[in-house]
Design a protein around this motif. Sequence first.
Motif: not given
Length: 144
Positions: A55-58, A83-86
């Motif tokens: 979540a933070r990445a997204g 980003l979250a999926q990665t």
Amino acid sequence: MKVWFARRRFDDRGQLTPFVVTMFAALVMFAGLALDPGMAIAAKIRAIGQAQEAARAGAQAIDLSAYRADGSVRLDAEQAHQLAQTYLRQADADGTITVTEDTVTVTVTAHQPTQLLQLLGVDELTVTASGTAQPQPGATAPDP
């Protein structure tokens, strides 16, 4: 005759009493109730960390054009999802991602194989965890 009867009555070499069998089965069951849920708790903690970090990445996917135009902080939904999926893929985790204008929510599902509860027919324990993050604008002034 009396000696043979007395010796035979108390000679229990090689016999396994039903009490011992029952106690051993109960011991294995209680060990399974301690070991396997402990492993499930560890999997839950791992899933919480993965969900929060994804979540933070997204949430890093701020829509820069909107921010530059009027200073509003909102997400680029497609980039946030990507980003979250990665992150989930790199963490080898399965999860669902929901992106709104200002929030990324990730729910991770993990399957923990059991060790001793397999003897009772329970092959795995499933745990889920969620993490949510919102984009934050950069620092504009030092903290007091």
